[in-house]
Design an enzyme around this catalytic site. Structure first.
Site, mmCIF file in Angstrom:
data_model
loop_
_atom_site.group_PDB
_atom_site.id
_atom_site.type_symbol
_atom_site.label_atom_id
_atom_site.label_comp_id
_atom_site.label_asym_id
_atom_site.label_seq_id
_atom_site.Cartn_x
_atom_site.Cartn_y
_atom_site.Cartn_z
ATOM 1 N N TRP A 1 0.799 -1.077 -0.096
ATOM 2 C CA TRP A 1 -0.164 0.282 0.025
ATOM 3 C C TRP A 1 1.035 1.275 -0.018
ATOM 4 C CZ3 TRP A 1 -4.212 -1.506 4.188
ATOM 5 C CH2 TRP A 1 -4.862 -2.525 3.595
ATOM 6 N N LYS A 2 2.166 1.091 0.192
ATOM 7 C CA LYS A 2 2.981 2.228 0.182
ATOM 8 C C LYS A 2 2.453 3.239 1.256
ATOM 9 C CE LYS A 2 4.602 1.203 -4.355
ATOM 10 N NZ LYS A 2 5.024 1.456 -5.579
ATOM 11 N N HIS B 1 13.016 -2.785 -1.511
ATOM 12 C CA HIS B 1 12.281 -2.183 -2.759
ATOM 13 C C HIS B 1 12.884 -1.079 -3.259
ATOM 14 C CE1 HIS B 1 8.821 -0.223 -4.530
ATOM 15 N NE2 HIS B 1 8.315 -1.168 -4.247
ATOM 16 N N GLU C 1 11.951 1.862 -4.319
ATOM 17 C CA GLU C 1 11.908 3.062 -3.644
ATOM 18 C C GLU C 1 12.567 3.618 -2.565
ATOM 19 O OE1 GLU C 1 7.737 2.851 -3.343
ATOM 20 O OE2 GLU C 1 7.583 2.860 -5.812
ATOM 21 N N SER D 1 3.244 -2.668 -12.061
ATOM 22 C CA SER D 1 2.046 -2.491 -12.814
ATOM 23 C C SER D 1 0.992 -3.603 -12.965
ATOM 24 C CB SER D 1 2.098 -1.653 -14.103
ATOM 25 O OG SER D 1 2.774 -0.236 -13.668
ATOM 26 N N GLY E 1 1.220 -2.802 -6.238
ATOM 27 C CA GLY E 1 1.267 -1.486 -5.623
ATOM 28 C C GLY E 1 0.025 -0.764 -5.733
ATOM 29 N N GLY E 2 -0.123 0.108 -6.790
ATOM 30 C CA GLY E 2 -1.179 0.968 -7.072
ATOM 31 C C GLY E 2 -2.719 0.099 -7.130
HETATM 32 P P1 PGA Z 1 2.871 -0.703 -8.746
HETATM 33 O O1 PGA Z 1 4.066 -1.106 -7.696
HETATM 34 O O2 PGA Z 1 1.965 -2.048 -8.736
HETATM 35 O O3 PGA Z 1 2.067 0.600 -8.383
HETATM 36 O O4 PGA Z 1 3.616 -0.535 -9.970
HETATM 37 C C1 PGA Z 1 4.399 -2.189 -7.358
HETATM 38 C C2 PGA Z 1 5.363 -2.127 -6.157
HETATM 39 O O5 PGA Z 1 6.291 -1.032 -6.196
HETATM 40 O O6 PGA Z 1 5.459 -2.880 -5.343
#
Ligand code: PGA
Length: 253
Positions: free
Chosen positions: A10-11, A98, A100, A215, A236-237
């Site tokens: 969920w970031k 990750h 990020e 994605s 993620g999203g």
């Molecule tokens: P995303 O992110 O599905 O929004 O591309 C995946 C992730 O960073 O784990």
């Protein structure tokens, strides 16, 4: 047979209301799935609240993933959260490495390896993320990049440690961009990772789950998950929308 795993990352999203709604609706719509294992990954602040929700009868099939931790078990490290603290809340998985965190928080391969080991030392399972940037892919070095990232952990933790770990291949150019790796591109790198592990330990290579991330959505999950070496997704999203995430989980069941 490797059990498929779908993890929602969920970031830095979510309020208490959203956490409750997401967990309740994902739990209700996935209760009858038989094969896939599902984990949700709220912020560290919401871990305790999410843990309470996940221990309720209706959501007890959901596992809990933390997005980060600190390498030391306790001490004067203002603002950090340790592995024993997460384990006390019943956290099952911890995402480490990750992109990020590598990019925005300058986490090196060495820091990632230390976080990997700290996770296991508290009885939790690290989800080790590896992945190349667009320029690295264009330069033809994707395999080399992910193997360097993986080797840093193998050198530090030992090959046997992969017995209690999950890998996630997350090409940077596909994260949050809407641009997914094709099933062939993803499968190729997943296979490279598994073959590399097999050179040291064939059993671990056969058993380890390698997730794809970048994605993943309802529209592409089934074809990605149908690949021989893709054992689920790190999402993620799309994990922030209950319906979309449930549909991804169903594709893995
Ligand atoms: P995303 O992110 O599905 O929004 O591309 C995946 C992730 O960073 O784990």
């Amino acid at each position: 047979m490797r059990q498929k795993l779908v993890v929602g990352n969920w970031k830095m999203h979510g309020s208490r209301t959203q956490v409750r709604q997401l967990i309740e609706s994902v739990a209700a719509s996935t209760a009858d799935l038989k094969k896939v294992e599902i984990a949700v990954g709220p912020t560290l602040l919401h871990i305790g609240f999410a843990a309470e929700l996940c221990t309720s009868e209706d959501a007890s099939h959901l596992k809990l993933a933390a997005q980060n931790l600190f390498t030391e078990p306790e001490g004067a490290f203002t603002g950090e959260v340790s592995a024993p603290m997460l384990a006390e809340y019943g956290v099952n998985y911890v995402i480490v490495g990750h992109s990020e965190r590598r990019e925005f928080f300058a986490e090196t391969d060495q820091v990632v390896a230390a976080k990997f080991k700290a996770t296991q030392a508290s009885g939790m399972i690290p989800i080790l993320c590896v992945g190349e940037s667009l320029s690295q892919r264009e330069a033809g070095t994707s395999a080399e990049v992910v193997l360097t990232q993986l080797n840093a952990v193998i050198q530090s933790a030992g090959i046997e440690a992969l017995q209690y770990a999950v890998l996630a291949y997350e090409p940077l150019w596909a994260i949050g961009t809407g641009k997914t790796a094709s099933k062939e591109q993803a499968q190729e790198i997943h296979h490279v990772l598994r073959e590399h592990i097999a050179k040291s330990n064939a059993t671990i290579a056969e058993d380890i789950r390698i997730l794809y991330g970048g994605s993943v959505k309802a529209a592409n999950a089934a074809e990605l998950f149908s690949q021989a070496d893709i054992d689920g997704g790190l999402v993620g999203g799309a994990s922030l929308k209950a319906e979309e995430f449930v549909s991804i989980c169903k594709s893995a069941d």
